[in-house]
Enzyme design. Sequence first.
Site, short mmCIF file in Angstrom:
data_model
loop_
_atom_site.label_atom_id
_atom_site.label_comp_id
_atom_site.label_asym_id
_atom_site.label_seq_id
_atom_site.Cartn_x
_atom_site.Cartn_y
_atom_site.Cartn_z
N LEU A 83 0.78 -0.82 0.19
CA LEU A 83 0.27 0.29 0.04
C LEU A 83 1.04 1.33 -0.11
O LEU A 83 1.75 1.23 1.24
CB LEU A 83 -0.92 0.28 1.29
CG LEU A 83 -2.01 -1.24 1.28
CD1 LEU A 83 -3.21 -1.28 2.38
CD2 LEU A 83 -3.52 -0.67 0.20
N SER A 85 1.23 5.49 -0.42
CA SER A 85 -0.07 6.82 0.17
C SER A 85 1.31 7.88 -0.83
O SER A 85 0.09 8.85 -1.03
CB SER A 85 0.25 6.95 1.15
OG SER A 85 1.45 7.22 2.12
N GLY A 86 2.50 7.80 -1.40
CA GLY A 86 2.90 9.30 -1.58
C GLY A 86 4.25 9.94 -0.47
O GLY A 86 4.48 10.34 -1.18
N GLY A 87 4.08 9.22 0.87
CA GLY A 87 4.29 9.34 1.88
C GLY A 87 5.77 8.84 1.75
O GLY A 87 5.87 8.06 1.34
N ASP A 89 7.35 7.06 4.59
CA ASP A 89 7.01 5.68 5.18
C ASP A 89 6.68 4.59 4.19
O ASP A 89 7.27 3.46 4.17
CB ASP A 89 5.78 6.09 6.42
CG ASP A 89 6.64 7.04 7.30
OD1 ASP A 89 7.64 7.64 7.60
OD2 ASP A 89 5.76 7.25 8.16
N SER A 90 5.18 4.79 3.80
CA SER A 90 5.44 3.70 2.78
C SER A 90 6.15 4.08 1.88
O SER A 90 6.12 2.16 1.47
CB SER A 90 3.75 4.20 2.03
OG SER A 90 3.72 5.75 1.41
N CYS A 177 -10.75 3.09 9.31
CA CYS A 177 -10.36 2.47 7.91
C CYS A 177 -9.77 1.82 7.59
O CYS A 177 -9.51 0.50 6.50
CB CYS A 177 -9.79 3.65 7.49
SG CYS A 177 -8.90 4.19 5.44
N GLY A 201 3.24 1.45 5.78
CA GLY A 201 4.72 2.02 5.91
C GLY A 201 3.82 2.30 7.18
O GLY A 201 4.29 3.48 8.52
N CYS A 278 -7.25 11.37 7.56
CA CYS A 278 -6.70 11.09 5.30
C CYS A 278 -8.07 11.78 4.61
O CYS A 278 -7.85 12.15 3.53
CB CYS A 278 -6.49 9.80 5.52
SG CYS A 278 -7.94 8.52 6.10
#
Length: 501
Positions: A83, A85-87, A89-90, A177, A201, A278
């Site tokens: 998964l 997210s664009g951040g 951590d992930s 979520c 992440g 989110c």
Amino acid sequence: MVRVTSMAMASLLSHITSLSLPLKPHLFLFSHSPKPTRTLSFSTPAISQNPDRNVPSSFNEDIGPYLSCSMPHNNRRLKVAVLLSGGVDSSVALRLLHAAGHSCTAFYLKIWFQEGFENFWSECPWEEDLNYAKAVCNQVDVPLEVVHLTDEYWENVVSYIIEQYRCGRTPNPDILCNTRIKFGVFIDAISSMEFDFVASGHYAKVVHPSGDQIHKDSALELSQDTVKDQTYFLSHLSQDQLKRLIFPLGCLSKDKVRKLAMEFDLPNKERKDSQGICFLGKIRFSDFIGRHIGEKEGVILEAETGDFLGKHRGFWFYTIGQRQGLRLPGGPWYVVEKDVKNNVVFVSRNYFSVDKRRRLFHVASLKWLQGLPPNQMSQLQCKVRHGPGFCNCTIIIEHGEDGNEDVAVVHLSEDDQGLAAGQFVAFYQGRTCLGSGVILESWDDQGFSVCAKALENARMEDKSLLGKPVKIKVKPETVATESCQLDGMVLSNQRPCKLST
């Protein structure tokens, strides 16, 4: 019309079972129920032709130690759905798995709630997030799929949150979520794709049994970074969900993740962490609640005296422990109780006084990660909000009769004035997360006391008989307290429990 772009995506399950909203909101029953047949839509964003698709030459560290505590006990190459997210951590989680030689497919979950929300759509950050996710995948030629879960997210998370606020409770969107969407609907949707695990992440550890003990349960444990630890947000998962998960950041601190982002030369290496809920993007939570519930003028009463202090726009804009937004002089004032039926908010300046103890509360919708309550119920710890703070606690299970669910009576070892109905409480034994439940409205006589006069004024049908708000006298001293985050939103100043070590 979104086009399915691969044979693998075409083989998705056409029927998805997701969590329904509780039929009895007071008991917060989270149960599975069949949903109408729906095929999730996927799309593959265009991948630019980037010649540099390898780990940067400056990265020459051994990947093994970073993944040592988060991977199953085998040495085979895994097929992992990540998964993304664009951040940061992930993205680091993806790159660690890829660098270790595992076969990765990235998935971006598009879970924006209502495209017709008149229309903060232009301010929604999902397009920026997706662009970063594409750029991260471009570097190492990892395929990226976009999963469209807007309807599922609205039905299973957002509409539930709205209804809970309408009832005066404080739900946690992130826990819902994770349970219902990221590791619920999504995992169900890819079940036919033969992925070994789903990764994200999150700062947490899943300890899986070794190959010769595959029948044993997996365990959710605290991450190395106890400040960033996110086991609280994962505490309501089931064992079936937990067995499917790996969290590559479980061995790492946030500082180390940032350093790895620089060493991997990630496109988002300097991107700030996201804050808040989110699905809201740049929308203020109060604006969102006001848009869907509306406003209804009510009165603010002092809990100890019943004095009429001012007016508010609706009890649903306030939560227990809230300090900001009351706009009363002579503070700090705190929300200590709400009368939902009469739309009254009770406040006090004595929030932390010793006679306002709150050490006992009731919890329903219990879910234990090992399937059953722990054998030892007297030497546990708990969290009532995300953060590094733990409280020692004792649990007594009251078994439901005639089909009613079990309820836990939780005794804290220290005061916590910030307990609100609808919040989740997560239970721990050492570093292991045992499970969680939802705080109910019922309190014992140790809760914050609202005087008889205040209750009488709250029941008054014609509130104009209260006259004009009293002139508030400024207190000679102010109590210094520490600001605390409640579920991603700074709502109140609360005394923290002792920190974990």
